[in-house]
Design a protein around this motif. Structure first.
Motif, PDB file in Angstrom:
ATOM      1  N   TYR A 125       8.500   2.789  21.418  1.00  0.00           N
ATOM      2  CA  TYR A 125       7.933   2.360  22.530  1.00  0.00           C
ATOM      3  C   TYR A 125       7.356   3.515  22.581  1.00  0.00           C
ATOM      4  CZ  TYR A 125      11.982   5.762  22.041  1.00  0.00           C
ATOM      5  OH  TYR A 125      12.588   7.076  21.581  1.00  0.00           O
TER       6      TYR A 125
ATOM      7  N   TRP B 293       8.982   3.460  29.372  1.00  0.00           N
ATOM      8  CA  TRP B 293       9.767   2.040  28.998  1.00  0.00           C
ATOM      9  C   TRP B 293      11.286   2.249  30.160  1.00  0.00           C
ATOM     10  CZ3 TRP B 293       9.436  -1.219  24.419  1.00  0.00           C
ATOM     11  CH2 TRP B 293       7.822  -1.631  24.070  1.00  0.00           C
ATOM     12  N   PRO B 294      11.922   1.563  30.115  1.00  0.00           N
ATOM     13  CA  PRO B 294      13.278   1.964  30.423  1.00  0.00           C
ATOM     14  C   PRO B 294      14.160   2.354  30.070  1.00  0.00           C
ATOM     15  CG  PRO B 294      12.559  -0.287  31.417  1.00  0.00           C
ATOM     16  CD  PRO B 294      11.638   0.154  31.038  1.00  0.00           C
ATOM     17  N   GLU B 295      14.622   3.113  30.364  1.00  0.00           N
ATOM     18  CA  GLU B 295      15.851   4.548  29.122  1.00  0.00           C
ATOM     19  C   GLU B 295      17.295   3.368  28.702  1.00  0.00           C
ATOM     20  OE1 GLU B 295      16.623   7.186  28.471  1.00  0.00           O
ATOM     21  OE2 GLU B 295      14.153   7.430  29.289  1.00  0.00           O
ATOM     22  N   ASP B 296      17.195   1.966  29.185  1.00  0.00           N
ATOM     23  CA  ASP B 296      18.195   0.890  28.488  1.00  0.00           C
ATOM     24  C   ASP B 296      17.058   0.933  27.405  1.00  0.00           C
ATOM     25  OD1 ASP B 296      16.504  -0.412  29.867  1.00  0.00           O
ATOM     26  OD2 ASP B 296      18.274  -2.033  29.835  1.00  0.00           O
ATOM     27  N   GLU B 297      15.790   0.411  27.410  1.00  0.00           N
ATOM     28  CA  GLU B 297      15.204  -0.515  26.221  1.00  0.00           C
ATOM     29  C   GLU B 297      15.245   0.705  25.527  1.00  0.00           C
ATOM     30  OE1 GLU B 297      11.982  -2.732  27.036  1.00  0.00           O
ATOM     31  OE2 GLU B 297      12.817  -3.311  29.778  1.00  0.00           O
ATOM     32  N   LYS B 298      14.750   1.758  25.618  1.00  0.00           N
ATOM     33  CA  LYS B 298      14.528   2.516  24.215  1.00  0.00           C
ATOM     34  C   LYS B 298      15.394   3.494  23.242  1.00  0.00           C
ATOM     35  CE  LYS B 298      12.255   6.338  27.696  1.00  0.00           C
ATOM     36  NZ  LYS B 298      11.899   7.574  28.145  1.00  0.00           N
ATOM     37  N   MET B 299      16.706   2.912  24.356  1.00  0.00           N
ATOM     38  CA  MET B 299      18.415   3.357  23.760  1.00  0.00           C
ATOM     39  C   MET B 299      17.978   1.840  23.021  1.00  0.00           C
ATOM     40  SD  MET B 299      19.564   5.839  24.406  1.00  0.00           S
ATOM     41  CE  MET B 299      20.959   5.818  24.013  1.00  0.00           C
ATOM     42  N   ALA B 300      17.933   1.098  22.787  1.00  0.00           N
ATOM     43  CA  ALA B 300      18.100   0.149  22.113  1.00  0.00           C
ATOM     44  C   ALA B 300      17.085  -0.277  20.861  1.00  0.00           C
ATOM     45  CB  ALA B 300      17.979  -1.517  23.107  1.00  0.00           C
TER      46      ALA B 300
ATOM     47  N   SER C 182      16.163   2.380  19.573  1.00  0.00           N
ATOM     48  CA  SER C 182      16.038   4.361  18.904  1.00  0.00           C
ATOM     49  C   SER C 182      17.091   3.801  17.859  1.00  0.00           C
ATOM     50  CB  SER C 182      16.476   5.256  19.803  1.00  0.00           C
ATOM     51  OG  SER C 182      15.771   5.401  20.996  1.00  0.00           O
TER      52      SER C 182
END
Length: 76
Positions: free
Chosen positions: A9, A13-20, A22
């Motif tokens: 990513y 990018w939005p944090e929720d997308e990065k967490m998903a 990771s």
């Protein structure tokens, strides 16, 4: 070692997308070939950690990367 490495990513990018995106994983796709996702632990040396393994590849980004390795040799 022949490896293709891509950033999972981008930093904007939005944090929720990065967490998903990771989550570390690795799977065998051939006799010596693997693909997966790992975290860059040393950008200067190109070291990527995935599920406890440290793999040297030319990872020029930071954070998590997706990779595909045509031949992975293990040495102790």
């Amino acid at each position: 070692m022949d490896a293709d490495v891509l950033a999972t990513y981008f930093s904007d990018w939005p944090e929720d997308e990065k967490m998903a995106l990771s989550t570390e994983w690795i799977e065998r796709i051939g006799h010596y070939a693997y693909r997966g996702r790992g975290r860059v632990i040393n950008q200067m040396e190109g070291l990527v950690e995935v599920q406890g393994f440290i793999i040297e590849m030319e990872a020029e980004s930071d954070g998590y990367v997706d990779f595909e390795i045509s031949r992975l040799d293990v040495r102790s």
